[in-house]
Design a protein around this motif. Structure first.
Motif, PDB file in Angstrom:
ATOM      1  N   ARG A 298       0.843  -1.102   0.001  1.00 26.69           N
ATOM      2  CA  ARG A 298       0.074   0.093   0.016  1.00 26.69           C
ATOM      3  C   ARG A 298       0.685   1.259  -0.141  1.00 26.69           C
ATOM      4  O   ARG A 298       0.595   2.223  -0.418  1.00 26.69           O
ATOM      5  CB  ARG A 298      -0.771  -0.041   1.089  1.00 26.69           C
ATOM      6  CG  ARG A 298      -1.839   1.152   1.209  1.00 26.69           C
ATOM      7  CD  ARG A 298      -2.943   0.974   2.147  1.00 26.69           C
ATOM      8  NE  ARG A 298      -3.907  -0.052   2.297  1.00 26.69           N
ATOM      9  CZ  ARG A 298      -4.681  -0.598   3.015  1.00 26.69           C
ATOM     10  NH1 ARG A 298      -4.772  -0.019   4.169  1.00 26.69           N
ATOM     11  NH2 ARG A 298      -5.297  -1.582   2.772  1.00 26.69           N
ATOM     12  N   THR A 299       1.927   1.107   0.700  1.00 27.30           N
ATOM     13  CA  THR A 299       2.694   2.393   0.733  1.00 27.30           C
ATOM     14  C   THR A 299       3.725   2.449  -0.304  1.00 27.30           C
ATOM     15  O   THR A 299       4.387   3.473  -0.602  1.00 27.30           O
ATOM     16  CB  THR A 299       3.494   2.425   2.148  1.00 27.30           C
ATOM     17  OG1 THR A 299       4.390   1.172   2.394  1.00 27.30           O
ATOM     18  CG2 THR A 299       2.629   2.808   3.127  1.00 27.30           C
ATOM     19  N   HIS A 300       4.293   1.327  -0.750  1.00 27.27           N
ATOM     20  CA  HIS A 300       4.999   1.025  -1.914  1.00 27.27           C
ATOM     21  C   HIS A 300       4.428   0.255  -2.954  1.00 27.27           C
ATOM     22  O   HIS A 300       4.743  -0.845  -3.484  1.00 27.27           O
ATOM     23  CB  HIS A 300       6.298   0.520  -1.392  1.00 27.27           C
ATOM     24  CG  HIS A 300       7.234   1.228  -0.385  1.00 27.27           C
ATOM     25  ND1 HIS A 300       7.726   2.246  -0.729  1.00 27.27           N
ATOM     26  CD2 HIS A 300       7.334   0.901   0.840  1.00 27.27           C
ATOM     27  CE1 HIS A 300       8.322   2.838   0.461  1.00 27.27           C
ATOM     28  NE2 HIS A 300       8.196   2.017   1.330  1.00 27.27           N
ATOM     29  N   PRO A 301       3.626   1.204  -3.953  1.00 27.03           N
ATOM     30  CA  PRO A 301       2.741   0.163  -4.765  1.00 27.03           C
ATOM     31  C   PRO A 301       3.692  -0.483  -6.051  1.00 27.03           C
ATOM     32  O   PRO A 301       3.213  -1.153  -6.769  1.00 27.03           O
ATOM     33  CB  PRO A 301       1.854   1.460  -5.569  1.00 27.03           C
ATOM     34  CG  PRO A 301       2.513   2.812  -5.057  1.00 27.03           C
ATOM     35  CD  PRO A 301       3.151   2.195  -3.902  1.00 27.03           C
ATOM     36  N   PHE A 302       4.968   0.324  -6.440  1.00 26.39           N
ATOM     37  CA  PHE A 302       5.955  -0.504  -7.240  1.00 26.39           C
ATOM     38  C   PHE A 302       5.956  -1.825  -6.842  1.00 26.39           C
ATOM     39  O   PHE A 302       6.255  -2.607  -7.746  1.00 26.39           O
ATOM     40  CB  PHE A 302       7.072   0.153  -7.223  1.00 26.39           C
ATOM     41  CG  PHE A 302       8.114  -0.112  -6.182  1.00 26.39           C
ATOM     42  CD1 PHE A 302       9.007  -0.791  -6.007  1.00 26.39           C
ATOM     43  CD2 PHE A 302       7.965   0.989  -5.079  1.00 26.39           C
ATOM     44  CE1 PHE A 302       9.625  -1.205  -4.910  1.00 26.39           C
ATOM     45  CE2 PHE A 302       8.917   0.929  -4.044  1.00 26.39           C
ATOM     46  CZ  PHE A 302       9.596  -0.157  -3.957  1.00 26.39           C
ATOM     47  N   LEU A 303       5.907  -2.418  -5.462  1.00 19.89           N
ATOM     48  CA  LEU A 303       6.134  -3.713  -5.165  1.00 19.89           C
ATOM     49  C   LEU A 303       4.950  -4.787  -5.989  1.00 19.89           C
ATOM     50  O   LEU A 303       5.449  -5.968  -6.345  1.00 19.89           O
ATOM     51  CB  LEU A 303       5.982  -4.119  -3.742  1.00 19.89           C
ATOM     52  CG  LEU A 303       7.221  -3.382  -2.885  1.00 19.89           C
ATOM     53  CD1 LEU A 303       6.814  -3.260  -1.648  1.00 19.89           C
ATOM     54  CD2 LEU A 303       8.360  -4.173  -3.168  1.00 19.89           C
ATOM     55  N   ILE A 304       3.783  -4.236  -6.049  1.00 15.94           N
ATOM     56  CA  ILE A 304       2.799  -4.795  -6.932  1.00 15.94           C
ATOM     57  C   ILE A 304       3.164  -5.139  -8.167  1.00 15.94           C
ATOM     58  O   ILE A 304       2.941  -6.462  -8.865  1.00 15.94           O
ATOM     59  CB  ILE A 304       1.338  -4.215  -6.724  1.00 15.94           C
ATOM     60  CG1 ILE A 304       1.311  -4.262  -5.361  1.00 15.94           C
ATOM     61  CG2 ILE A 304       0.332  -4.966  -7.642  1.00 15.94           C
ATOM     62  CD1 ILE A 304      -0.224  -3.372  -4.817  1.00 15.94           C
ATOM     63  N   GLU A 305       3.674  -4.097  -8.939  1.00 17.33           N
ATOM     64  CA  GLU A 305       4.154  -4.267 -10.257  1.00 17.33           C
ATOM     65  C   GLU A 305       5.285  -5.275 -10.299  1.00 17.33           C
ATOM     66  O   GLU A 305       5.403  -6.037 -11.263  1.00 17.33           O
ATOM     67  CB  GLU A 305       4.757  -2.980 -10.814  1.00 17.33           C
ATOM     68  CG  GLU A 305       4.946  -2.674 -12.153  1.00 17.33           C
ATOM     69  CD  GLU A 305       5.309  -1.473 -12.657  1.00 17.33           C
ATOM     70  OE1 GLU A 305       5.712  -1.422 -13.931  1.00 17.33           O
ATOM     71  OE2 GLU A 305       4.941  -0.452 -12.074  1.00 17.33           O
TER      72      GLU A 305
END
Length: 231
Positions: A112-119
């Motif tokens: 949620r705080t680092h959305p690049f992790l989902i990518e």
């Protein structure tokens, strides 16, 4: 100057095949010696805007001939196939699932705080699936053929090998693109200040995966495959 020109005309793959220790410098300079291993040192330096004379000087100063590690590129083809399986495939079979687990935990805690992790997760999981299928094809089809190449008539060797090898090389290119995406998304594996231990372990695992893949693909693209096709 003559020595510099000799090195400039050699490919990155040839230079690392001669001495695996050179891979450390190429990694540091961002010179791709695996999928990009067919480029000459001169062209690679020009593309990266590096001074050739400085790179050659570093090659000479950083590689101590007395400490050169054992070179897998000198193994016979069957033994080289065994080495790739025992070293790189075994590592990947253990590490790919572990990285998936780390990534799932980090996405859950920090997505949620680092959305690049989902990518990153969306890029990693197809990479893992494709790489596992890739290794299966090598172990079940390509490597067994290479191991018994000396018993196959020369006229039958190239047609039987060229197709599968072309497929493997294309899949290596795809894997290389995925690794570049991982490095971009993670800012070259520089963990954020608020990263927990698992977050940092994930980045360390991905960086190690990248280094191993470079060595792995180099041995196949620049050593195993050309030697098998040249028989």
């Amino acid at each position: 100057m003559r020595f510099e020109m000799i090195l400039a005309e050699k490919t990155l793959g040839e230079l690392v095949a001669e001495n695996p220790s050179r891979s450390r410098l190429f990694e540091k300079l961002g010179l791709d010696y695996c999928c990009g291993g067919k480029r000459t040192l001169g062209h690679a330096c020009e593309a990266k805007q590096l001074f050739l004379d400085e790179v050659v000087s570093q090659l000479q100063s950083e590689v101590d001939p007395s400490t050169v590690e054992e070179n897998p590129a000198e193994l016979p083809l069957p033994a080289l196939s065994d080495h790739i399986e025992a070293t790189h495939h075994t590592y990947l079979k253990q590490e790919l699932p572990r990285i998936s687990g780390l990534l799932a935990k980090v996405v859950k805690a920090h997505g949620r705080t680092h959305p690049f992790l989902i990518e990153l997760q969306q890029a990693y999981e197809p990479f893992r699936d494709e790489l596992e299928q890739h290794m299966f094809k090598e172990e079940q089809v390509l490597f067994p053929w290479i191991r018994q190449i000396d018993s196959v008539p020369v006229a039958e060797q190239r047609p039987a090998l060229s197709g599968p090898i072309s497929v493997m090389e294309a899949e290596h290119e795809s894997a290389g693109e995925a690794l570049e995406a991982f490095r971009y998304l993670t800012d070259s594996y520089q963990a954020p200040e608020d990263a927990c231990g698992t977050f940092r372990a994930l980045y360390d695992a991905l960086a190690t995966l990248e280094r191993d893949m470079h060595q792995h693909v180099h041995l196949e693209n620049n050593v195993l495959f050309p030697r098998a096709l040249a028989r």
